[in-house]
Design an enzyme around this catalytic site. Structure first.
Site, PDB file in Angstrom:
ATOM      1  N   GLU A 170     -55.562  14.502 -35.693  1.00 18.82           N
ATOM      2  CA  GLU A 170     -56.564  13.507 -36.062  1.00 18.82           C
ATOM      3  C   GLU A 170     -56.780  12.457 -34.974  1.00 18.82           C
ATOM      4  O   GLU A 170     -56.596  11.252 -35.207  1.00 18.82           O
ATOM      5  CB  GLU A 170     -56.190  12.835 -37.390  1.00 18.82           C
ATOM      6  N   GLU A 350     -54.484  20.468 -43.058  1.00 19.23           N
ATOM      7  CA  GLU A 350     -54.061  19.495 -44.069  1.00 19.23           C
ATOM      8  C   GLU A 350     -55.103  19.433 -45.154  1.00 19.23           C
ATOM      9  O   GLU A 350     -56.299  19.316 -44.876  1.00 19.23           O
ATOM     10  CB  GLU A 350     -53.942  18.070 -43.510  1.00 19.23           C
TER      11      GLU A 350
HETATM   12  C1  FCB Z   1     -53.712  12.404 -42.742  1.00 23.35           C
HETATM   13  C2  FCB Z   1     -52.545  12.362 -41.777  1.00 23.35           C
HETATM   14  C3  FCB Z   1     -51.219  12.679 -42.417  1.00 23.35           C
HETATM   15  C4  FCB Z   1     -51.104  12.092 -43.807  1.00 23.35           C
HETATM   16  C5  FCB Z   1     -52.301  12.465 -44.648  1.00 23.35           C
HETATM   17  C6  FCB Z   1     -52.239  11.976 -46.077  1.00 23.35           C
HETATM   18  O1  FCB Z   1     -54.732  11.577 -42.282  1.00 23.35           O
HETATM   19  O2  FCB Z   1     -52.741  13.271 -40.730  1.00 23.35           O
HETATM   20  O3  FCB Z   1     -50.213  12.228 -41.556  1.00 23.35           O
HETATM   21  O4  FCB Z   1     -50.929  10.719 -43.720  1.00 23.35           O
HETATM   22  O5  FCB Z   1     -53.462  11.962 -44.040  1.00 23.35           O
END
Ligand code: FCB
Length: 445
Positions: A170, A350
């Site tokens: 990110e 994610e």
């Molecule tokens: C993302 C992050 C991860 C975690 C999730 C909930 O933005 O990459 O580390 O905090 O959110």
């Protein structure tokens, strides 16, 4: 085979996995020669993190990784994505490596391989060595070279056993929140620092891709981007939406994968660029890593450093336990859009559901809302594939509840509940649900 920003032949099975990050789970912050990171510093500043929480102990994964691999085996995942803590292996960010820190990741990688789980390594999940921050960190162009040296160390040490590498997690988010909004380390609200950080992270990405490609035979490389539709809170906030979209969704994938900045940022980035930079940034990769949870909502705010601020979802929108809008359709649409825009295989690295749950009287965690969320999002993923998106894998965030940045330990995203005082790990109902999903998906081939 690698095709520059083209299609990689689909040679394998769909990959089911879970994701974590070093600072959020490892603990052992002062152990075996690890140096401080910007998050150690940030957590010690007043009112930065809820409850004054720190990652000092977290899930103590540094000592309990074997137990966590048993959990992964029980889940049936084929892959585990984690990050390496740069200050654990290079305590001051450059120069002498720390053998004890390197040895930890040897143990972790070897144990994963023995368990039949493929390690996916992310080089940077936000824990910049403090010693480099003292030299300007990402606002200093030299940071790209320091990152490439760190990538060389990692490639040489683990490249015999690890083939899947991501450069950054990110990158648009940690720059925006860390240098623009001041919510994350290093806590700045400075537009020119933000623009410098964006460009230097982009250079670091390109340099690291070259290093990994040169040193790891059979490497499969990418970066992990957050990508979410940004919605204007009111029609009057349309300009704010366009600007946030450029920072949030475009500032890294566009230069890294298309070779240009979003037009809304061009003029501001221009003075920082040197001749040839875009060619250094845009290097061939093998896949697009996507983190996606929710759409975001924006409002104009002339008083802020960037002229906009994030705002709550509309009242009629369903939300997770931490207030994020639930919108699986937006997830499917994002997958289709990314497929068409970047023409790379996509791995969802994610996706998950945050809440503030506690065990019931019997000590169980019946997290039906998380199950509903994951069921809706994985079904949206199937729809996106039917619509033609080339999606090759899905990783849940996260294996364990963990240190959720400025929200501290109150926000829980795990499939496994963490009882922090005892370090007991208690699988939630969603753990069994995900294990079943993987089992039936794999049976169907
Ligand atoms: C993302 C992050 C991860 C975690 C999730 C909930 O933005 O990459 O580390 O905090 O959110």
């Amino acid at each position: 085979m690698t095709v520059s920003n083209g299609r990689r032949p689909d040679t394998g099975q769909f990959v089911w996995g879970v994701s974590t990050a070093s600072y959020q789970i490892e603990g052992a912050a002062g152990e075996d020669g690890r140096g401080p990171s910007i998050w150690d510093t940030f957590c010690r500043q007043k009112d930065r993190v809820a409850n004054g929480d720190t990652g000092d102990v977290a899930c103590d994964h540094y000592h309990r990784y074997a137990e966590d691999i048993v959990l992964m085996r029980d889940l049936g995942v084929q892959a585990y994505r984690f990050s390496i803590a740069w200050p654990r292996v290079l305590p001051t960010g450059r120069g002498a490596a720390n053998e004890l820190g390197l040895a930890f990741y040897d143990r972790l990688i070897d144990a994963l391989l023995t368990a039949g789980i493929e390690p996916w390594v992310c080089l940077y999940h936000w824990d910049l060595p403090q010693a480099l921050a003292d030299r300007g960190g990402w606002t200093n162009r030299d940071c790209a070279g320091w990152f490439a040296d760190y990538a060389t160390l990692i490639a040489r040490r683990y490249g015999d056993r690890v083939k899947q590498f991501a450069t950054f997690n990110e990158p648009t988010l940690f720059t925006l929140l860390g240098y623009g909004f001041g919510w994350h380390a290093p806590g700045l609200t400075d537009r020119s620092a933000l623009l410098g950080a964006i460009h230097h992270v982009n250079l670091a990405h390109g340099a690291a891709i070259d290093v990994l490609r040169a040193h790891v035979s059979g490497a499969s490389l990418g970066a992990i981007y957050n990508y979410q539709p940004c919605f204007a809170a009111t029609p009057a906030d349309e300009a704010a939406r366009e600007r946030l979209t450029a920072f949030w969704d475009g500032a890294m994938p566009d230069p890294q994968l298309l070779g240009h900045y979003p037009s809304a940022l061009d003029a501001e980035i221009e003075p920082i660029q040197q001749a040839g930079d875009l060619a250094r940034i845009c290097r061939p990769v093998d896949w697009f890593g996507l983190n996606h949870y929710s759409p975001i909502y924006v409002q104009s705010d002339p008083g802020s450093a960037l002229g906009f601020r994030l705002t709550d979802p509309p009242p009629d929108k369903k939300r997770t336990g931490v207030g994020w809008a639930i919108d699986p359709q937006a997830f499917a649409d994002t997958l289709v859009l990314l497929d068409q825009r970047y023409r790379l295989p996509i791995f969802v690295m994610e996706n998950g559901f945050g809440s503030r749950e506690q065990p019931d009287a019997d000590g169980r965690i019946n997290d039906q809302s998380r199950i509903d969320y994951l069921a809706a999002y994985t079904s949206a993923l199937r729809d996106a594939i039917k619509r033609g998106a080339d999606v090759r894998g899905y990783f849940v965030w996260s294996l364990l509840d963990n240190f959720e940045w400025n929200s501290g330990y109150g926000a829980r995203f795990g499939l496994v509940y963490m009882d922090y005082p005892t370090q007991r790990r208690i699988p939630k109902a969603s753990f069994a649900w995900y294990a079943n999903l993987i089992k039936s998906a794999r049976m169907q081939g």
